[in-house]
Scaffold this motif. Structure first.
Motif, PDB file in Angstrom:
ATOM      1  N   UNK A 103       2.231  -0.770  -3.110  1.00 42.36           N
ATOM      2  CA  UNK A 103       2.980  -0.003  -4.117  1.00 42.36           C
ATOM      3  C   UNK A 103       3.167  -0.848  -5.371  1.00 42.36           C
ATOM      4  N   UNK A 104       3.578  -2.086  -5.189  1.00 43.53           N
ATOM      5  CA  UNK A 104       3.804  -2.984  -6.332  1.00 43.53           C
ATOM      6  C   UNK A 104       2.498  -3.205  -7.088  1.00 43.53           C
ATOM      7  N   UNK A 105       1.401  -3.368  -6.354  1.00 45.21           N
ATOM      8  CA  UNK A 105       0.096  -3.625  -6.986  1.00 45.21           C
ATOM      9  C   UNK A 105      -0.388  -2.397  -7.757  1.00 45.21           C
ATOM     10  N   UNK A 106      -0.333  -1.217  -7.119  1.00 44.31           N
ATOM     11  CA  UNK A 106      -0.880  -0.019  -7.761  1.00 44.31           C
ATOM     12  C   UNK A 106      -0.028   0.473  -8.925  1.00 44.31           C
ATOM     13  N   UNK A 107       1.270   0.246  -8.862  1.00 46.59           N
ATOM     14  CA  UNK A 107       2.136   0.708  -9.960  1.00 46.59           C
ATOM     15  C   UNK A 107       2.272  -0.340 -11.054  1.00 46.59           C
ATOM     16  N   UNK A 108       1.891  -1.567 -10.728  1.00 46.89           N
ATOM     17  CA  UNK A 108       1.993  -2.677 -11.680  1.00 46.89           C
ATOM     18  C   UNK A 108       3.427  -2.816 -12.206  1.00 46.89           C
ATOM     19  N   UNK A 109       4.375  -2.557 -11.316  1.00 44.17           N
ATOM     20  CA  UNK A 109       5.796  -2.640 -11.660  1.00 44.17           C
ATOM     21  C   UNK A 109       6.389  -3.921 -11.082  1.00 44.17           C
ATOM     22  N   UNK A 110       7.387  -4.439 -11.768  1.00 48.55           N
ATOM     23  CA  UNK A 110       8.132  -5.584 -11.264  1.00 48.55           C
ATOM     24  C   UNK A 110       9.314  -5.023 -10.475  1.00 48.55           C
ATOM     25  N   UNK A 111       9.116  -4.857  -9.176  1.00 48.99           N
ATOM     26  CA  UNK A 111      10.089  -4.153  -8.338  1.00 48.99           C
ATOM     27  C   UNK A 111      10.827  -5.152  -7.457  1.00 48.99           C
ATOM     28  N   UNK A 112      11.998  -5.564  -7.914  1.00 49.49           N
ATOM     29  CA  UNK A 112      12.826  -6.472  -7.121  1.00 49.49           C
ATOM     30  C   UNK A 112      13.681  -5.668  -6.161  1.00 49.49           C
ATOM     31  N   UNK A 113      13.786  -6.139  -4.941  1.00 48.97           N
ATOM     32  CA  UNK A 113      14.646  -5.470  -3.971  1.00 48.97           C
ATOM     33  C   UNK A 113      13.949  -4.415  -3.148  1.00 48.97           C
ATOM     34  N   UNK A 114      12.676  -4.148  -3.406  1.00 50.04           N
ATOM     35  CA  UNK A 114      11.968  -3.196  -2.560  1.00 50.04           C
ATOM     36  C   UNK A 114      11.435  -3.975  -1.362  1.00 50.04           C
ATOM     37  N   UNK A 115      11.926  -3.608  -0.188  1.00 48.06           N
ATOM     38  CA  UNK A 115      11.551  -4.310   1.028  1.00 48.06           C
ATOM     39  C   UNK A 115      11.629  -3.355   2.210  1.00 48.06           C
ATOM     40  N   UNK A 116      11.450  -3.876   3.405  1.00 45.92           N
ATOM     41  CA  UNK A 116      11.456  -3.041   4.609  1.00 45.92           C
ATOM     42  C   UNK A 116      12.812  -2.355   4.808  1.00 45.92           C
ATOM     43  N   UNK A 117      13.883  -3.058   4.499  1.00 45.18           N
ATOM     44  CA  UNK A 117      15.211  -2.465   4.647  1.00 45.18           C
ATOM     45  C   UNK A 117      15.353  -1.246   3.741  1.00 45.18           C
ATOM     46  N   UNK A 118      14.878  -1.372   2.503  1.00 42.06           N
ATOM     47  CA  UNK A 118      14.909  -0.258   1.566  1.00 42.06           C
ATOM     48  C   UNK A 118      14.084   0.913   2.111  1.00 42.06           C
ATOM     49  N   UNK A 119      12.918   0.618   2.663  1.00 37.47           N
ATOM     50  CA  UNK A 119      12.044   1.656   3.204  1.00 37.47           C
ATOM     51  C   UNK A 119      12.704   2.389   4.367  1.00 37.47           C
ATOM     52  N   UNK A 120      13.306   1.654   5.291  1.00 36.26           N
ATOM     53  CA  UNK A 120      13.984   2.277   6.436  1.00 36.26           C
ATOM     54  C   UNK A 120      15.154   3.127   5.956  1.00 36.26           C
ATOM     55  N   UNK A 121      15.905   2.620   5.000  1.00 35.15           N
ATOM     56  CA  UNK A 121      17.042   3.383   4.456  1.00 35.15           C
ATOM     57  C   UNK A 121      16.551   4.674   3.807  1.00 35.15           C
ATOM     58  N   UNK A 122      15.423   4.618   3.134  1.00 33.07           N
ATOM     59  CA  UNK A 122      14.845   5.799   2.508  1.00 33.07           C
ATOM     60  C   UNK A 122      14.428   6.828   3.563  1.00 33.07           C
ATOM     61  N   UNK A 123      13.823   6.367   4.643  1.00 32.66           N
ATOM     62  CA  UNK A 123      13.439   7.271   5.734  1.00 32.66           C
ATOM     63  C   UNK A 123      14.675   7.917   6.361  1.00 32.66           C
ATOM     64  N   UNK A 124      15.728   7.114   6.531  1.00 29.53           N
ATOM     65  CA  UNK A 124      16.971   7.650   7.088  1.00 29.53           C
ATOM     66  C   UNK A 124      17.598   8.666   6.131  1.00 29.53           C
ATOM     67  N   UNK A 125      17.629   8.346   4.836  1.00 34.15           N
ATOM     68  CA  UNK A 125      18.188   9.279   3.846  1.00 34.15           C
ATOM     69  C   UNK A 125      17.435  10.603   3.852  1.00 34.15           C
TER      70      UNK A 125
END
Length: 197
Positions: free
Chosen positions: A42-64
């Motif tokens: 995601x970081x590579x394809x969007x070429x965004x500087x995304x701090x804080x995007x990690x597995x915990x964020x992903x799991x929280x997103x799935x739960x939300x």
């Protein structure tokens, strides 16, 4: 009157607005490795500087996402049963003989060892995810409602639910999303990430 104030303070409702619970997400190591690669993509394809995007964020997103379906009033019983039945081989389970339905009979067990005898990446990792008290309460009410409504109780814990949601997502990711679906997922993840910044 100092004594009365102290005594009356025992009945004052405590503020739970900042109360969080740590939920343990358990999965094989390679699932966590695949999640890391997905986030790096995601970081590579969007070429965004995304701090804080990690597995915990992903799991929280799935739960939300799951919680959104619950709040919209969707009956999640069949989905949760199917989730458990489909991915129970990834998790350690123990059958309870007193429940007649084998689909609802398995109970999540947290006694997995860090290393299994399988040397081909069969070890498990645990990820700690913090959920707000109101989110925990909502899922507890959902489980209680489903147990009341259906003959065979789910007998599920929040730890198991989050683990299964994560395992399902990684499995679907490995099976390959269509280009449109992958773009939708990435756009949704970026949108949620920007909301939290």
């Amino acid at each position: 009157m100092l004594t009365l104030k102290t005594w009356a303070g025992l009945f004052t409702k405590k503020d739970t607005s900042d109360l969080y619970h740590t939920i343990k997400v358990r999965a094989p190591r390679d699932y966590f490795n695949r999640a890391d690669v997905f986030i790096e993509d995601i970081i590579y394809t969007t070429n965004e500087n995304i701090h804080g995007m990690n597995k915990t964020f992903l799991v929280k997103l799935l739960f939300d996402n799951f919680l959104d379906h619950v709040r919209q009033g969707k009956d999640m019983y069949d989905y949760v049963l199917n989730l458990r039945e489909t991915y129970k081989n990834v998790l350690a389970t123990v059958n309870k003989p007193n429940l007649p339905n084998s689909k609802a009979a398995s109970k999540f067990q947290w006694s997995l060892s860090n290393k299994s005898n399988n040397t081909e990446g069969g070890d498990y990792l645990t990820l700690n995810v913090k959920l707000h008290q109101r989110e925990v309460n909502r899922i507890e009410v959902l489980f209680s409602d489903l147990d009341w409504k259906y003959d065979h109780p789910l007998d599920m814990e929040l730890n198991e639910l989050l683990s299964l949601l994560f395992i399902e997502f990684i499995t679907e990711l490995r099976n390959g999303f269509t280009k449109e679906t992958k773009e939708e997922i990435i756009a949704s993840i970026l949108s949620k990430w920007e909301e939290q910044q």
